[in-house]
Design a protein around this motif. Structure first.
Motif, mmCIF file in Angstrom:
data_model
loop_
_atom_site.group_PDB
_atom_site.id
_atom_site.type_symbol
_atom_site.label_atom_id
_atom_site.label_comp_id
_atom_site.label_asym_id
_atom_site.label_seq_id
_atom_site.Cartn_x
_atom_site.Cartn_y
_atom_site.Cartn_z
ATOM 1 N N MET A 41 0.847 -1.188 0.000
ATOM 2 C CA MET A 41 0.000 0.000 0.000
ATOM 3 C C MET A 41 0.882 1.237 0.000
ATOM 4 S SD MET A 41 -2.871 1.205 2.800
ATOM 5 C CE MET A 41 -1.693 2.188 3.754
ATOM 6 N N LEU A 42 0.410 2.280 -0.655
ATOM 7 C CA LEU A 42 1.015 3.604 -0.560
ATOM 8 C C LEU A 42 -0.100 4.620 -0.468
ATOM 9 C CD1 LEU A 42 3.412 5.589 -0.629
ATOM 10 C CD2 LEU A 42 3.190 5.599 -3.137
ATOM 11 N N ASP A 43 -0.114 5.380 0.620
ATOM 12 C CA ASP A 43 -1.083 6.463 0.813
ATOM 13 C C ASP A 43 -0.349 7.790 0.855
ATOM 14 O OD1 ASP A 43 -3.274 4.797 0.953
ATOM 15 O OD2 ASP A 43 -3.431 4.857 3.141
ATOM 16 N N GLU A 44 -0.962 8.801 0.271
ATOM 17 C CA GLU A 44 -0.491 10.174 0.406
ATOM 18 C C GLU A 44 -1.542 10.961 1.164
ATOM 19 O OE1 GLU A 44 0.934 14.030 -2.299
ATOM 20 O OE2 GLU A 44 -0.243 12.430 -3.217
ATOM 21 N N PHE A 45 -1.121 11.685 2.191
ATOM 22 C CA PHE A 45 -2.041 12.578 2.877
ATOM 23 C C PHE A 45 -1.489 13.991 2.752
ATOM 24 C CE2 PHE A 45 0.708 10.297 5.811
ATOM 25 C CZ PHE A 45 1.342 11.283 6.544
ATOM 26 N N ALA A 46 -2.343 14.917 2.362
ATOM 27 C CA ALA A 46 -1.892 16.282 2.111
ATOM 28 C C ALA A 46 -3.071 17.233 2.235
ATOM 29 C CB ALA A 46 -1.268 16.399 0.716
ATOM 30 N N LEU A 204 7.648 4.898 -9.351
ATOM 31 C CA LEU A 204 7.836 6.323 -9.108
ATOM 32 C C LEU A 204 6.486 6.924 -8.769
ATOM 33 C CD1 LEU A 204 9.856 7.023 -12.388
ATOM 34 C CD2 LEU A 204 10.863 6.614 -10.126
ATOM 35 N N TYR A 205 6.454 7.769 -7.754
ATOM 36 C CA TYR A 205 5.222 8.511 -7.474
ATOM 37 C C TYR A 205 5.553 9.994 -7.486
ATOM 38 C CZ TYR A 205 0.978 10.348 -5.475
ATOM 39 O OH TYR A 205 -0.194 11.079 -5.296
ATOM 40 N N VAL A 206 5.011 10.695 -8.488
ATOM 41 C CA VAL A 206 5.246 12.129 -8.631
ATOM 42 C C VAL A 206 4.225 12.865 -7.770
ATOM 43 C CG1 VAL A 206 5.381 14.059 -10.249
ATOM 44 C CG2 VAL A 206 6.082 11.763 -10.979
ATOM 45 N N TYR A 207 4.704 13.631 -6.798
ATOM 46 C CA TYR A 207 3.767 14.348 -5.936
ATOM 47 C C TYR A 207 3.814 15.856 -6.108
ATOM 48 C CZ TYR A 207 7.650 15.002 -2.538
ATOM 49 O OH TYR A 207 8.834 15.338 -1.913
ATOM 50 N N GLN A 208 4.694 16.321 -6.984
ATOM 51 C CA GLN A 208 4.721 17.754 -7.289
ATOM 52 C C GLN A 208 5.421 17.952 -8.628
ATOM 53 O OE1 GLN A 208 5.645 20.352 -3.914
ATOM 54 N NE2 GLN A 208 6.935 21.593 -5.242
ATOM 55 N N GLY A 209 4.902 18.852 -9.457
ATOM 56 C CA GLY A 209 5.524 19.137 -10.739
ATOM 57 C C GLY A 209 5.252 18.059 -11.764
ATOM 58 N N SER A 210 6.186 17.876 -12.682
ATOM 59 C CA SER A 210 6.027 16.851 -13.722
ATOM 60 C C SER A 210 7.387 16.266 -14.064
ATOM 61 C CB SER A 210 5.372 17.429 -14.984
ATOM 62 O OG SER A 210 6.180 18.450 -15.548
ATOM 63 N N LEU A 211 7.353 15.002 -14.490
ATOM 64 C CA LEU A 211 8.556 14.222 -14.751
ATOM 65 C C LEU A 211 8.532 13.715 -16.177
ATOM 66 C CD1 LEU A 211 11.047 12.768 -13.328
ATOM 67 C CD2 LEU A 211 9.502 10.812 -13.070
ATOM 68 N N ARG A 225 0.430 10.832 -9.912
ATOM 69 C CA ARG A 225 0.420 9.587 -10.678
ATOM 70 C C ARG A 225 1.585 8.682 -10.311
ATOM 71 N NH1 ARG A 225 -2.814 12.833 -12.948
ATOM 72 N NH2 ARG A 225 -4.435 12.159 -14.422
ATOM 73 N N LEU A 226 1.291 7.379 -10.283
ATOM 74 C CA LEU A 226 2.283 6.352 -10.011
ATOM 75 C C LEU A 226 2.724 5.731 -11.325
ATOM 76 C CD1 LEU A 226 3.497 4.439 -7.591
ATOM 77 C CD2 LEU A 226 1.866 2.805 -8.544
ATOM 78 N N VAL A 227 4.024 5.557 -11.475
ATOM 79 C CA VAL A 227 4.592 4.888 -12.647
ATOM 80 C C VAL A 227 5.133 3.537 -12.203
ATOM 81 C CG1 VAL A 227 6.274 5.008 -14.512
ATOM 82 C CG2 VAL A 227 5.272 7.123 -13.592
ATOM 83 N N ARG A 228 4.633 2.482 -12.802
ATOM 84 C CA ARG A 228 5.161 1.139 -12.534
ATOM 85 C C ARG A 228 6.102 0.768 -13.672
ATOM 86 N NH1 ARG A 228 2.978 -4.327 -12.908
ATOM 87 N NH2 ARG A 228 1.089 -3.484 -13.873
ATOM 88 N N ARG A 244 9.012 16.800 -7.775
ATOM 89 C CA ARG A 244 9.341 16.091 -6.539
ATOM 90 C C ARG A 244 8.638 14.731 -6.617
ATOM 91 N NH1 ARG A 244 8.891 19.859 -1.272
ATOM 92 N NH2 ARG A 244 10.025 18.039 -0.459
ATOM 93 N N LEU A 245 9.366 13.679 -6.270
ATOM 94 C CA LEU A 245 8.804 12.345 -6.413
ATOM 95 C C LEU A 245 9.460 11.379 -5.450
ATOM 96 C CD1 LEU A 245 10.578 10.343 -9.104
ATOM 97 C CD2 LEU A 245 10.851 12.827 -9.193
ATOM 98 N N LEU A 246 8.745 10.287 -5.179
ATOM 99 C CA LEU A 246 9.302 9.166 -4.450
ATOM 100 C C LEU A 246 9.752 8.111 -5.447
ATOM 101 C CD1 LEU A 246 6.705 8.574 -1.566
ATOM 102 C CD2 LEU A 246 8.774 9.987 -1.514
ATOM 103 N N LEU A 247 10.953 7.595 -5.243
ATOM 104 C CA LEU A 247 11.418 6.417 -5.973
ATOM 105 C C LEU A 247 11.348 5.256 -4.990
ATOM 106 C CD1 LEU A 247 14.554 6.085 -8.238
ATOM 107 C CD2 LEU A 247 13.782 4.256 -6.750
#
Length: 284
Positions: A41-46, A204-211, A225-228, A244-247
């Motif tokens: 699971m991956l949750d984002e709270f903001a 990859l989960y992009v949480y700000q901007g664009s990749l 959006r999540l990239v698998r 900004r993103l999580l790898l």
């Protein structure tokens, strides 16, 4: 250049609610968990609206996996039945190993302002699911940060960052799943090529901007959006306008996944035992 990891899917997170009504975005969760193995699971709270988060997550159980909570902004207090108490603050991480069982709460330590962060669930191998539970608070000051030659800031939470020029061990190393968890801040016009073990599942989960992802069919990925990605190849990341993103990457366990709410085991019988243990106050 060697072949690049290809994009398998790009998917948006979905609005959800958990705990006592905390509003969040569920990025991973639900059916098809084997596609993300070893992640569950991956949750984002903001939100800067206290009504969205103030009720928090009152006491609740877990068994069979680990939870990683990464706070970008805000203050959250952890308490569990083992006597652990911790205050998760901006930039910090809580790494909790539920294993055979833990009952904990996560409650906001603020009544106003922004609350922003992520919670990631990481599976445990079958042999460790009934092991000893554990808990670790990692303040921001103990999480390595570096800046690449192209100006990308990297927060190295787990695993080892290596782009061929800079190498940095993360705050956490875990056996079996060998997770990598980086928070990447790409300035406009920058690029980075983190090295990951071949065979590791990568997202990859992009949480700000664009990749931008180069390749035979270049793709742009917007925030939320999540990239698998495929399990083989190199990874090259670019951002024209900043991102900004999580790898997130890990070694798949390849074991059956049976989930019932906060319990993740390998068989239905083990889930039923977890429910009996919770009923009989013998979870841990």
């Amino acid at each position: 250049m060697n072949p690049l990891r290809s994009v398998i899917a790009i998917q948006p997170g979905q609005p959800a609610s958990d705990g006592a009504g905390v509003r969040l975005t569920r990025v991973i969760g639900g059916g098809g968990l084997e596609r993300f193995d070893p992640f569950l699971m991956l949750d984002e709270f903001a939100s800067d609206n206290p009504d969205d988060y103030i009720a928090g997550f009152p006491p609740h159980p877990h068994r069979g996996f680990e939870t990683i909570t990464y706070m970008l902004e805000g203050h959250m207090r952890h308490e569990d039945h083992l006597g652990n108490v911790g205050l998760l603050q901006s930039g910090g991480v809580q790494w909790m190993t539920a294993a055979r069982g833990i009952i904990h709460s996560e409650m906001p330590e603020q009544e106003q302002g922004a609350m922003r962060g992520f919670q990631l669930w990481l599976n445990l191998p079958a042999k460790d699911k009934l092991g000893d539970p554990g808990y670790r608070d990692i303040p921001a000051s103990e999480i390595p940060r570096l800046t690449s030659q192209s100006g990308v800031e990297v927060v190295v939470i787990a695993g080892q960052f290596d782009d061929g020029q800079v190498r940095q061990q993360g705050a956490v190393q875990r056996p079996h799943t060998e997770p990598y968890l980086f928070d990447l801040h790409l300035p406009a016009g920058s690029h980075i090529a983190p090295r990951l073990p071949q065979g590791h599942r990568a997202m990859l989960y992009v949480y700000q901007g664009s990749l931008q992802l180069p390749g035979a069919s270049p793709q742009s990925v917007a925030a939320g959006r999540l990239v698998r990605l495929s399990d083989q190849g190199e990874l090259h990341l670019h951002s024209q306008d900043g991102a900004r993103l999580l790898l997130i990457a890990g070694k798949p366990l390849g074991e059956p996944i049976v989930q019932y709410g906060p319990f993740v085991m390998n068989t239905r019988e083990e889930i039923e035992q977890a429910l009996r243990d919770l009923r009989d106050s013998a979870l841990a």
